[in-house]
Design a protein around this motif. Structure first.
Motif, mmCIF file in Angstrom:
data_model
loop_
_atom_site.group_PDB
_atom_site.id
_atom_site.type_symbol
_atom_site.label_atom_id
_atom_site.label_comp_id
_atom_site.label_asym_id
_atom_site.label_seq_id
_atom_site.Cartn_x
_atom_site.Cartn_y
_atom_site.Cartn_z
ATOM 1 N N LEU A 375 106.564 -2.730 -69.461
ATOM 2 C CA LEU A 375 105.106 -2.781 -69.454
ATOM 3 C C LEU A 375 104.566 -3.035 -70.852
ATOM 4 C CD1 LEU A 375 102.345 -2.508 -68.178
ATOM 5 C CD2 LEU A 375 102.560 -0.024 -68.362
ATOM 6 N N ASN A 376 105.172 -2.407 -71.843
ATOM 7 C CA ASN A 376 104.680 -2.602 -73.205
ATOM 8 C C ASN A 376 104.822 -4.055 -73.638
ATOM 9 O OD1 ASN A 376 103.417 -1.345 -75.431
ATOM 10 N ND2 ASN A 376 105.329 -1.412 -76.565
ATOM 11 N N PHE A 377 105.880 -4.709 -73.195
ATOM 12 C CA PHE A 377 106.053 -6.147 -73.458
ATOM 13 C C PHE A 377 104.872 -6.935 -72.899
ATOM 14 C CE2 PHE A 377 107.571 -9.679 -70.636
ATOM 15 C CZ PHE A 377 107.495 -10.713 -71.569
ATOM 16 N N ALA A 378 104.487 -6.646 -71.654
ATOM 17 C CA ALA A 378 103.400 -7.391 -71.029
ATOM 18 C C ALA A 378 102.056 -7.104 -71.698
ATOM 19 C CB ALA A 378 103.328 -7.059 -69.534
ATOM 20 N N VAL A 379 101.753 -5.815 -71.895
ATOM 21 C CA VAL A 379 100.457 -5.440 -72.466
ATOM 22 C C VAL A 379 100.332 -5.940 -73.903
ATOM 23 C CG1 VAL A 379 99.015 -3.493 -73.173
ATOM 24 C CG2 VAL A 379 100.145 -3.465 -70.937
ATOM 25 N N SER A 380 101.395 -5.807 -74.699
ATOM 26 C CA SER A 380 101.330 -6.199 -76.113
ATOM 27 C C SER A 380 101.075 -7.695 -76.272
ATOM 28 C CB SER A 380 102.625 -5.805 -76.827
ATOM 29 O OG SER A 380 102.785 -4.408 -76.852
ATOM 30 N N THR A 381 101.746 -8.501 -75.463
ATOM 31 C CA THR A 381 101.520 -9.941 -75.582
ATOM 32 C C THR A 381 100.137 -10.328 -75.061
ATOM 33 O OG1 THR A 381 102.705 -10.248 -73.483
ATOM 34 C CG2 THR A 381 103.953 -10.592 -75.507
ATOM 35 N N ALA A 382 99.632 -9.606 -74.052
ATOM 36 C CA ALA A 382 98.278 -9.880 -73.553
ATOM 37 C C ALA A 382 97.232 -9.551 -74.621
ATOM 38 C CB ALA A 382 98.010 -9.084 -72.287
ATOM 39 N N VAL A 383 97.420 -8.438 -75.325
ATOM 40 C CA VAL A 383 96.493 -8.072 -76.405
ATOM 41 C C VAL A 383 96.539 -9.119 -77.512
ATOM 42 C CG1 VAL A 383 96.029 -6.376 -78.220
ATOM 43 C CG2 VAL A 383 96.563 -5.603 -75.895
ATOM 44 N N ASP A 384 97.731 -9.612 -77.813
ATOM 45 C CA ASP A 384 97.885 -10.645 -78.833
ATOM 46 C C ASP A 384 97.145 -11.920 -78.425
ATOM 47 O OD1 ASP A 384 99.667 -10.650 -81.361
ATOM 48 O OD2 ASP A 384 99.940 -12.669 -80.550
ATOM 49 N N GLU A 385 97.236 -12.277 -77.138
ATOM 50 C CA GLU A 385 96.530 -13.467 -76.651
ATOM 51 C C GLU A 385 95.022 -13.260 -76.707
ATOM 52 O OE1 GLU A 385 97.867 -15.003 -72.898
ATOM 53 O OE2 GLU A 385 99.973 -14.687 -73.393
ATOM 54 N N ALA A 386 94.566 -12.070 -76.387
ATOM 55 C CA ALA A 386 93.131 -11.778 -76.464
ATOM 56 C C ALA A 386 92.635 -11.886 -77.900
ATOM 57 C CB ALA A 386 92.839 -10.386 -75.907
ATOM 58 N N ALA A 387 93.437 -11.406 -78.849
ATOM 59 C CA ALA A 387 93.054 -11.508 -80.262
ATOM 60 C C ALA A 387 92.886 -12.964 -80.678
ATOM 61 C CB ALA A 387 94.112 -10.818 -81.121
ATOM 62 N N GLU A 388 93.798 -13.813 -80.209
ATOM 63 C CA GLU A 388 93.697 -15.235 -80.560
ATOM 64 C C GLU A 388 92.440 -15.858 -79.963
ATOM 65 O OE1 GLU A 388 96.381 -19.345 -80.362
ATOM 66 O OE2 GLU A 388 97.193 -17.425 -79.657
ATOM 67 N N LYS A 389 92.111 -15.498 -78.722
ATOM 68 C CA LYS A 389 90.896 -16.031 -78.093
ATOM 69 C C LYS A 389 89.644 -15.606 -78.847
ATOM 70 C CE LYS A 389 92.309 -16.634 -73.254
ATOM 71 N NZ LYS A 389 91.980 -16.297 -71.835
ATOM 72 N N LEU A 390 89.651 -14.387 -79.374
ATOM 73 C CA LEU A 390 88.485 -13.857 -80.084
ATOM 74 C C LEU A 390 88.458 -14.260 -81.552
ATOM 75 C CD1 LEU A 390 88.489 -10.273 -78.567
ATOM 76 C CD2 LEU A 390 86.653 -11.955 -78.288
ATOM 77 N N GLY A 391 89.543 -14.860 -82.033
ATOM 78 C CA GLY A 391 89.617 -15.230 -83.446
ATOM 79 C C GLY A 391 89.788 -14.029 -84.351
ATOM 80 N N ILE A 392 90.427 -12.986 -83.847
ATOM 81 C CA ILE A 392 90.642 -11.758 -84.620
ATOM 82 C C ILE A 392 92.108 -11.685 -85.021
ATOM 83 C CG2 ILE A 392 90.555 -9.224 -84.574
ATOM 84 C CD1 ILE A 392 88.375 -9.424 -82.470
ATOM 85 N N ASN A 393 92.352 -11.320 -86.257
ATOM 86 C CA ASN A 393 93.717 -11.083 -86.710
ATOM 87 C C ASN A 393 94.357 -10.025 -85.813
ATOM 88 O OD1 ASN A 393 95.909 -9.723 -88.224
ATOM 89 N ND2 ASN A 393 95.254 -11.042 -89.928
#
Length: 547
Positions: A375-393
């Protein structure tokens, strides 16, 4: 000897915890003097080998062992008819037979076992056994197993009720927080499908067991993490009283959860010894280790994550499908662990469902958290993708959502302390994150993720165990102390931990404290799993030293 004199605390009390210590068994292990199960050789010992299924799913029509029994040096052959009772790590969820009865459910399932004067003869005798199979349709993929009219892995469940499908069990979480609002007010959402393919523990030491009957009592040596659970199920399957069974765990060459289940070799060695009147050893080959498996579950996640403009996580929704293999194993808890949020993030709303599905593959089980890392694999990569969409480091995205000391998760789990922010600062600096992020060459990338784990479960494998651990202290005739407890040191250093715990209270040097462990004839402990020994057995050692 078992003296009862009271030991007075010395001036050195309170000086052991937090200091570096050498493991009590370091010299024996480094010098090769430590005994593992396969190092043990008993007088007149026979060797066993197991015939395993070449089919993923097939009905057993007939077994002819006459040619095997005719081989010089073969002493006995057992089949499924010799083991009527089922077993399981959870005594209320028994769905496995020692040797397959009626049909096989995965490639590698045990069908027959041979005892012979050498391992080579036993292996040759297995090849001589003739088994007539009727191949059946099979499913290897969890989603195929969920389809309507998919072949049933089990026609009845562990309670002998008719099975309607291949869902072993299911967990549906309530809705924590306001999901509807969290998704409606989202600035960005991430939706997708994540797949983790599973893995095996691959411990250096393969599974090994020795059974010896003497004076109507059974002793089993096994590279196990759960001696008392094995003792309980040996007694159940072999129709014995528990006081007739003793399990001894020698040194273990790696466990990682893979030896915290129960295995066919242990029951087979025991019953072959009863039948032949001689000790019997069965050592699994590396190929058999993968057949026995109990590794990390393949899991598919359908995930939806929502964040607001500032990067705060406003909602998370999960649907998990676990490929559990052919039997239950630890599936009762894995269905919940698969929804265990191991990312210490502030999430405003959360819900999830998981289904553990039977398939015609080797049983999955308890590998290091069995569900949480996937689960941590899935959630962590999803958060990373959200950061990229928002333009946040991504590092800053995590900081905006990290739970601090005294905060609690959306479902009420309290973080009494947390050093994650300081850890992130150190990692960011040491990795030169700011210089390297978005500056990697084509095909290379840099991401950030955080995780934690709940260390020290207080949940027993068998809820009927009213006592989880008992520690006894003996004053030896030479003035040293002996700690006696049935806990399982599997290389993680729990014996040394117990000595340190006692030293902390009484003040004896750790070097003057010995630990006897890994035997069900010692005061009870329910095993090495879920990082429980420091939390549970360590507490008992403290209390024993204070008594």
């Amino acid at each position: 000897g078992n003296n009862t004199a009271r030991v007075c605390c010395t001036d050195n009390a309170g000086t052991s915890v937090g200091q570096p210590h050498v493991k009590l068994d370091h010299t024996a292990i480094a010098s090769g003097r430590a005994l593992y199960t396969d190092d043990i050789s008993l007088p007149n010992m026979l060797h066993g080998a197991i015939l395993r299924s070449p089919h993923a799913h097939a009905r057993i029509l007939a077994i002819d062992a006459s040619a095997a029994l005719a081989i010089n040096g073969v002493r006995a052959v057992l089949t499924g008819d010799d083991f009527e009772r089922t077993y399981g790590i959870f005594p209320y969820l028994r769905d496995e037979t020692v040797l397959a009865r009626d049909k096989v459910r995965y490639v590698g399932e045990a069908v027959a076992v041979v005892a012979a004067e050498s391992a080579e003869i036993a292996i040759a005798a297995c090849r001589a056994i003739k088994v007539e199979y009727e191949p059946l349709p099979f499913v290897l993929d969890a989603f195929e197993a969920l389809r309507e009219n998919a072949p049933l892995i089990h026609e009845t469940d562990y309670k002998d009720r008719q099975s309607a499908d291949n869902v072993a069990n299911e967990a549906i979480l309530p809705e924590f927080g306001d999901l509807e609002t969290g998704f409606q007010n989202a600035a960005v959402t991430v939706q997708g499908h994540w797949h983790y393919g599973g893995s095996n523990h691959s411990a250096i030491e393969p599974h090994c067991a020795i059974g010896e009957w003497r004076n109507d009592h059974l002793r089993v040596w096994s590279s196990t993490q759960v001696s008392n659970s094995l003792k309980r199920e040996l007694a159940h399957v072999l129709c014995l009283r528990e006081e007739q069974v003793r399990v001894t765990q020698p040194k273990v060459g790696g466990g990682f959860g893979g030896k915290s289940d129960l295995f066919d070799i242990e029951f087979c060695a025991a019953e072959l010894s009863r039948l032949t009147g001689q000790p019997v050893k069965i050592l699994a080959s590396r190929e058999e280790v993968y057949a026995l498996h109990r590794g990390r579950h393949p899991i598919d996640y359908d995930l939806e994550l929502a964040c607001n403009n500032s990067g705060q996580i406003t909602a998370l929704k999960l649907d998990a499908v676990l490929n559990g293999g052919a039997f239950f194993s630890y599936g009762f808890v894995t269905r919940y662990y698969a929804l265990q949020l191991l990312a210490p993030l502030r999430i405003s709303a959360f819900t999830g469902r998981s289904r553990r599905v039977y398939t015609n593959t080797a049983p999955c089980g308890p590998k290091r958290g069995h569900g949480g890392p996937q689960l941590n694999f899935a959630v962590s990569t999803a958060v990373d993708e959200a950061a990229e969409k928002l333009g946040i480091n991504p590092m800053n995205m995590l900081r905006r959502n990290i739970l601090g000391a005294g905060e609690q998760t959306v479902n009420g789990f309290v973080f009494p302390s947390s050093g994650i922010r300081e850890c992130m600062d150190a990692v960011e600096k040491a990795s030169k994150w700011q210089d390297r992020y978005n500056a990697m060459p084509s095909g290379r990338g840099l991401g950030a993720a955080v995780s934690y784990y709940i260390s020290g479960t207080a949940y027993p494998i068998n809820p009927e165990n009213k006592v989880q651990t008992t520690v006894a202290l003996d004053v030896e005739s030479n003035g040293s102390l002996k700690v006696r407890v049935g806990s399982n040191d599997i290389g993680q250093g729990s014996d040394t931990m117990l000595a340190i715990a006692v030293s902390e209270i009484i003040g004896f040097p750790v070097s003057q404290i010995t630990v006897a462990s890994g035997d069900t004839d010692l005061p009870v402990d329910i095993g090495a799993y879920s990082s429980r020994l420091t939390y549970m057995s360590g507490k008992a050692a403290f209390r024993a030293a204070l008594a």
